[in-house]
Motif scaffolding. Sequence first.
Motif, PDB file in Angstrom:
ATOM      1  N   ILE A   4      11.942  30.550  38.189  1.00 46.54           N
ATOM      2  CA  ILE A   4      13.054  30.053  37.412  1.00 46.54           C
ATOM      3  C   ILE A   4      13.242  30.995  36.241  1.00 46.54           C
ATOM      4  CG2 ILE A   4      13.976  28.057  36.206  1.00 46.54           C
ATOM      5  CD1 ILE A   4      13.271  27.783  39.251  1.00 46.54           C
ATOM      6  N   GLN A  94      21.231  34.414  40.876  1.00 47.88           N
ATOM      7  CA  GLN A  94      20.239  33.357  40.709  1.00 47.88           C
ATOM      8  C   GLN A  94      19.920  33.141  39.227  1.00 47.88           C
ATOM      9  OE1 GLN A  94      20.382  31.625  43.367  1.00 47.88           O
ATOM     10  NE2 GLN A  94      18.240  31.596  43.957  1.00 47.88           N
ATOM     11  N   GLU A  95      19.825  34.221  38.480  1.00 48.05           N
ATOM     12  CA  GLU A  95      19.555  34.109  37.045  1.00 48.05           C
ATOM     13  C   GLU A  95      20.693  33.392  36.329  1.00 48.05           C
ATOM     14  OE1 GLU A  95      18.426  37.667  35.086  1.00 48.05           O
ATOM     15  OE2 GLU A  95      16.812  38.135  36.493  1.00 48.05           O
ATOM     16  N   THR A  98      20.554  29.558  37.207  1.00 48.45           N
ATOM     17  CA  THR A  98      19.488  28.797  36.553  1.00 48.45           C
ATOM     18  C   THR A  98      19.669  28.775  35.037  1.00 48.45           C
ATOM     19  OG1 THR A  98      18.073  30.773  36.626  1.00 48.45           O
ATOM     20  CG2 THR A  98      17.798  29.186  38.397  1.00 48.45           C
ATOM     21  N   TYR A 124      17.758  26.946  41.327  1.00 50.25           N
ATOM     22  CA  TYR A 124      17.369  28.175  42.015  1.00 50.25           C
ATOM     23  C   TYR A 124      17.363  27.959  43.533  1.00 50.25           C
ATOM     24  CZ  TYR A 124      14.845  32.397  43.228  1.00 50.25           C
ATOM     25  OH  TYR A 124      14.493  33.607  43.789  1.00 50.25           O
TER      26      TYR A 124
END
Length: 226
Positions: A4, A94-95, A98, A124
């Motif tokens: 995460i 993804q970053e 999240t 995620y």
Amino acid sequence: MSGIVESAGTEPARQLPEGQGGVGLPEGNAAQYPTLRRALLDAALEVFTERGYTDAGLTEIAARSGIPVGSLFQHYGGKRGLYLALWEEFREEQERRTAATLAAERDRGVADPVALFMAGARAYLEGAWDNRRLGRLVAEDDSPAGFDALRRQWDRAWVRRNARLLEVDERQRAGRVRVSVLTTVIGGAARELGDCGDETEAREIVDEVCGILIHLTTPPSSSRTP
């Protein structure tokens, strides 16, 4: 590739090490870059997915993108540059996902580290399903030379960020190992999601993994009966 991720603003800007990314655009082509980039990366993803990295051909990638091979080399330096750009795209998406989830949870007043971690974990994993073609590609062993070392470097950085999110003292081995295990579980689940047959199955896996993570985030002392 797992973990995460806090907002990119929490650390200096991250980029591929020198010589591992694509080749810069010449002056005057900047306005065309987004469209050209999308065409090349979409074509590369198709060919890499169908044939694997090793057997993928630049001529086929160029043909599917409608862009000459010479331009492909000019912008990405070849097959390796395309692959790393796809990985970077997956990781950055993804970053963003999240980080946005964590920001929204904090805006709602959530401050508990475990609650924040769980919200980020779910985001995620849902992102891994939504971007499953890319996720499946970068999880395969068929990748450019040196990519495994690069992936491990980023994984270690994600473990450190997860430790900060969970407020775990990395100087204590037990806490450091616990965060590493949590990160590994998420990464393994993300790879499984890439092979799911449909959204129902994917959601079942996400729910199951989140249940496992809740159990694993409970410190051993908290689960003992007096």
